[in-house]
Design a protein around this motif. Structure first.
Motif, PDB file in Angstrom:
ATOM      1  N   TYR A   4      -9.969 -58.085 -17.312  1.00 18.27           N
ATOM      2  CA  TYR A   4     -10.194 -59.006 -16.200  1.00 18.27           C
ATOM      3  C   TYR A   4     -10.720 -58.284 -14.967  1.00 18.27           C
ATOM      4  CZ  TYR A   4      -8.081 -62.896 -18.677  1.00 18.27           C
ATOM      5  OH  TYR A   4      -7.825 -63.892 -19.570  1.00 18.27           O
ATOM      6  N   LYS A  41       3.077 -54.284 -26.919  1.00 19.25           N
ATOM      7  CA  LYS A  41       2.937 -55.367 -25.938  1.00 19.25           C
ATOM      8  C   LYS A  41       2.429 -54.833 -24.607  1.00 19.25           C
ATOM      9  CE  LYS A  41       5.523 -59.101 -23.724  1.00 19.25           C
ATOM     10  NZ  LYS A  41       6.860 -59.722 -23.528  1.00 19.25           N
ATOM     11  N   ARG A  42       2.978 -53.689 -24.170  1.00 19.56           N
ATOM     12  CA  ARG A  42       2.528 -53.096 -22.900  1.00 19.56           C
ATOM     13  C   ARG A  42       1.075 -52.664 -22.974  1.00 19.56           C
ATOM     14  NH1 ARG A  42       7.746 -50.904 -23.214  1.00 19.56           N
ATOM     15  NH2 ARG A  42       6.936 -48.944 -24.055  1.00 19.56           N
ATOM     16  N   GLN A  43       0.676 -52.112 -24.118  1.00 23.41           N
ATOM     17  CA  GLN A  43      -0.717 -51.689 -24.294  1.00 23.41           C
ATOM     18  C   GLN A  43      -1.664 -52.882 -24.253  1.00 23.41           C
ATOM     19  OE1 GLN A  43      -0.524 -49.574 -28.006  1.00 23.41           O
ATOM     20  NE2 GLN A  43       0.090 -47.635 -27.055  1.00 23.41           N
ATOM     21  N   MET A  44      -1.255 -53.989 -24.866  1.00 19.75           N
ATOM     22  CA  MET A  44      -2.082 -55.194 -24.866  1.00 19.75           C
ATOM     23  C   MET A  44      -2.203 -55.770 -23.464  1.00 19.75           C
ATOM     24  SD  MET A  44      -0.871 -57.110 -28.375  1.00 19.75           S
ATOM     25  CE  MET A  44      -1.934 -58.518 -28.051  1.00 19.75           C
ATOM     26  N   GLU A  45      -1.086 -55.772 -22.730  1.00 16.48           N
ATOM     27  CA  GLU A  45      -1.109 -56.290 -21.358  1.00 16.48           C
ATOM     28  C   GLU A  45      -2.000 -55.430 -20.468  1.00 16.48           C
ATOM     29  OE1 GLU A  45       3.004 -56.319 -20.382  1.00 16.48           O
ATOM     30  OE2 GLU A  45       3.373 -58.315 -21.244  1.00 16.48           O
ATOM     31  N   ARG A  46      -1.943 -54.102 -20.672  1.00 16.59           N
ATOM     32  CA  ARG A  46      -2.772 -53.190 -19.882  1.00 16.59           C
ATOM     33  C   ARG A  46      -4.256 -53.396 -20.206  1.00 16.59           C
ATOM     34  NH1 ARG A  46       0.172 -49.071 -20.526  1.00 16.59           N
ATOM     35  NH2 ARG A  46      -0.834 -48.174 -22.359  1.00 16.59           N
ATOM     36  N   SER A  47      -4.554 -53.580 -21.490  1.00 18.37           N
ATOM     37  CA  SER A  47      -5.946 -53.804 -21.899  1.00 18.37           C
ATOM     38  C   SER A  47      -6.475 -55.110 -21.337  1.00 18.37           C
ATOM     39  CB  SER A  47      -6.041 -53.831 -23.431  1.00 18.37           C
ATOM     40  OG  SER A  47      -5.652 -52.598 -23.972  1.00 18.37           O
ATOM     41  N   GLN A  48      -5.599 -56.127 -21.289  1.00 17.97           N
ATOM     42  CA  GLN A  48      -5.993 -57.430 -20.769  1.00 17.97           C
ATOM     43  C   GLN A  48      -6.311 -57.338 -19.276  1.00 17.97           C
ATOM     44  OE1 GLN A  48      -3.069 -60.455 -21.586  1.00 17.97           O
ATOM     45  NE2 GLN A  48      -4.575 -61.742 -22.599  1.00 17.97           N
ATOM     46  N   LYS A  49      -5.487 -56.587 -18.541  1.00 17.08           N
ATOM     47  CA  LYS A  49      -5.711 -56.417 -17.103  1.00 17.08           C
ATOM     48  C   LYS A  49      -7.027 -55.700 -16.851  1.00 17.08           C
ATOM     49  CE  LYS A  49      -0.851 -56.335 -15.669  1.00 17.08           C
ATOM     50  NZ  LYS A  49       0.246 -55.486 -15.141  1.00 17.08           N
ATOM     51  N   GLU A  50      -7.296 -54.658 -17.641  1.00 21.00           N
ATOM     52  CA  GLU A  50      -8.534 -53.905 -17.481  1.00 21.00           C
ATOM     53  C   GLU A  50      -9.744 -54.781 -17.778  1.00 21.00           C
ATOM     54  OE1 GLU A  50      -7.996 -50.630 -20.092  1.00 21.00           O
ATOM     55  OE2 GLU A  50      -6.639 -49.542 -18.739  1.00 21.00           O
TER      56      GLU A  50
END
Length: 237
Positions: free
Chosen positions: A236, A225-234
């Motif tokens: 955007y 979940k943290r990896q997905m959230e980090r990828s999403q931020k990058e």
């Protein structure tokens, strides 16, 4: 056939012939009420034979659920004598039956006829256990099972309430194991544990193993979940 252990010899009763119902992918324990859908010809005949008498059956789990016509070697020797609570014939010819497990039993002879299977079996009495060690194990099982539920297993709250009212060690173990996501071989091992202390010890080890697996799964989900959230931020950014 393997010989009974010294513990089993002290609890074996008189032999009795029961209609035999082979089970696929399920182990039924004493006091466990389970709905089953039965479609094999000889299994239906076993149900009908039981209904003609005292509604009792010998329930034995298959070693390989894919086998349609099991022989003695395909079945575990230790099973449960169960009683038919309710039976309903469905339009497609299968039968829906509600069965309550009554008592552990060991199959000593397998009777195969063209129309149905039967088992000559002996009942195994439930041994009592009132020692401090037994009390400690029961408390440990209850606490571990509560931890197991809190890690995300969807089990009705009333299950814990009902477990709190069980005072017999063996009955507690049988009730808890029915709610665990464990293999058929693990369930069968608990069924074959006649001594309540041994049964509780094995059950506690199984629950601890499942808790460890659930904790690892939780960590993995959190990391993903943290990896997905980090990828999403990058993305955007």
């Amino acid at each position: 056939m393997s010989e009974a252990t010294e513990t089993e010899k002290t609890v074996l009763n008189e032999r009795q012939l029961y209609p035999l119902l082979p089970l696929r992918d399920i182990v039924i324990f004493p006091a466990m009420v389970t709905p089953l859908f039965v479609g094999r010809t000889r299994s239906i005949a076993a149900l009908e034979r039981a209904m003609e008498g005292n509604r009792l059956l010998f329930l034995a789990t298959q070693r390989d659920p894919k086998i349609d016509d099991p022989t003695r070697e395909d079945l575990y020797e230790v099973g449960t004598v169960g009683q038919i609570v309710q039976m309903l014939k469905l339009p497609d010819g299968t039968i829906k039956v509600l069965i309550e497990g009554r008592q552990r039993a060991r199959m000593v002879d397998f009777v195969e006829r063209e129309e149905l299977l039967s088992a000559d079996a002996v009942l195994c009495e439930e041994l009592s256990c009132e020692s401090k060690e037994c009390e400690a194990l029961m408390r440990g099982v209850r606490n571990a099972f509560e931890t197991y539920i809190n890690l995300g297993k969807k089990i009705p709250a009333e299950v814990l309430t009902s477990l709190a009212g069980i005072v017999a060690a063996g009955r507690l173990a049988d009730s808890v194991v029915a709610h665990l996501s464990i293999s058929i071989s693990d369930r069968q091992e608990i069924l074959e544990s006649f001594d309540p202390i041994e049964r509780l010890e094995k059950l506690l080890a199984l629950i601890d193993r499942e808790i460890e697996i659930l904790q690892i799964e939780k960590k993995i989900r959190g990391r993903v979940k943290r990896q997905m959230e980090r990828s999403q931020k990058e993305y955007y950014l």
